[in-house]
Design a protein around this motif. Structure first.
Motif: not given
Lengths: 204, 204
Positions: B112-116, B155-158, B160
């Motif tokens: 997933p990326g931020r914002g859908g 699940d990765s912030f980098r 996303a």
């Protein structure tokens, strides 16, 4: 391990103002807090809510009305165990994502939040100090270096997503199946697409 | 495994307009593309740039001027191998975060990326199709279900964090040590704090 969940019970989540009124913001903040605590408990650890005032919750509460960083630093200094600090608005947190933090190696574990924040910390050093003001992830790296520690970083979108502003509600709706997502649906809040970005709609 | 990096070489990153002018946006987009490709290569896989027009890069380029989803779906249908698709603006991507995707189990892996959004996909099914329009992560889950697959999520912030808007540049400055971060510093762009949020300053 002590697992603290700092919570400001007074006027939470003011930046959700355009979508939620004062009572709703207070209620939604408590629903998120409960989700975070339940996810921590599902990792077989007991959360302690570190609250500015007394708050009605199923979990142990310690009231400390000092500013956030002071209250957390007091708890770290006073504990003879490892201390984890998990923000109360991490509505996307799951037991799996939190377990990656609690099980991470290293004397200091940092979980970056979007926008330069630090959404979770685990310290096994009682001389580590937090400072949540400003670009805290940068300050926490410096603070770790100052005590001779190379911090471990946990890379998690779920834990990087604190819920502060209306577009963050869309993240909850898209990625959570917990109470916070249910609460939003019950309040007619749904994801919407506007100019290629996800935002939210609120039904009437 | 084929690893595709879609790239729109025509008018990239228009939402960075307030900070970067047209030539700078074009240059910065290419620097990010090079960072992403280098991070992929560091996992011992070879990236292929899937570009709308020819682009000068050190990596193999396939030109396909169809819309993004059509070009990617054509590549998936035509390949007899697993296909990974990694967005070209993931300036925080590291070999470690990408390896979590490439090594993930499952017939369809979604990041997933931020914002859908959906910032990376790995499909081992040639009948999986992408649709990057709108809330793509939701559509990709449905698409996986439609072919009988429970998707794996990384699940990765980098991963996303795609770089679309000025505040995203602060993420690059805070979390990357690659060429994109260097480029920003050379252009006098630094993180700044405003009303508790991180944004950026540009020197003159």
């Amino acid at each position: 391990m002590d697992v603290l969940v700092p919570f400001d019970a007074r006027e939470p989540k003011t930046r959700l103002f355009p979508v939620l009124d004062t009572d709703e913001r207070r209620e939604f903040a408590r629903v998120m807090l409960a989700d975070v605590c339940a996810a921590i408990a599902a990792t077989d650890r007991e959360p302690t809510v570190l609250s500015t005032t007394d708050v009605d919750t199923n979990w142990p509460v310690v009231v400390d009305d000092r500013p956030l960083s002071d209250a957390v630093n007091g708890a770290i200094a006073d504990s003879d165990r490892a201390v984890a600090v998990v923000m109360a608005d991490l509505a996307l947190a799951t037991p799996e994502s939190l377990e990656r933090v609690f099980a991470a190696d290293g004397e200091v574990v940092l979980v970056p939040g979007r926008g330069g924040g630090t959404n979770a910390v685990l310290t096994r050093r009682s001389d580590f100090r937090v400072d949540y003001h400003g670009v805290s992830i940068r300050d926490h790296r410096k603070q770790a270096a100052a005590i001779g520690v190379e911090p471990t970083t946990v890379d998690s979108f779920r834990l990087a997503t604190d819920v502060d502003e209306p577009p963050d509600l869309a993240e909850v709706l898209l990625h959570s199946d917990r109470a916070a997502a249910t609460w939003l649906r019950e309040h007619d809040i749904t994801p919407a697409v506007s100019e290629g970005r996800v935002t939210i709609d609120r039904g009437t």
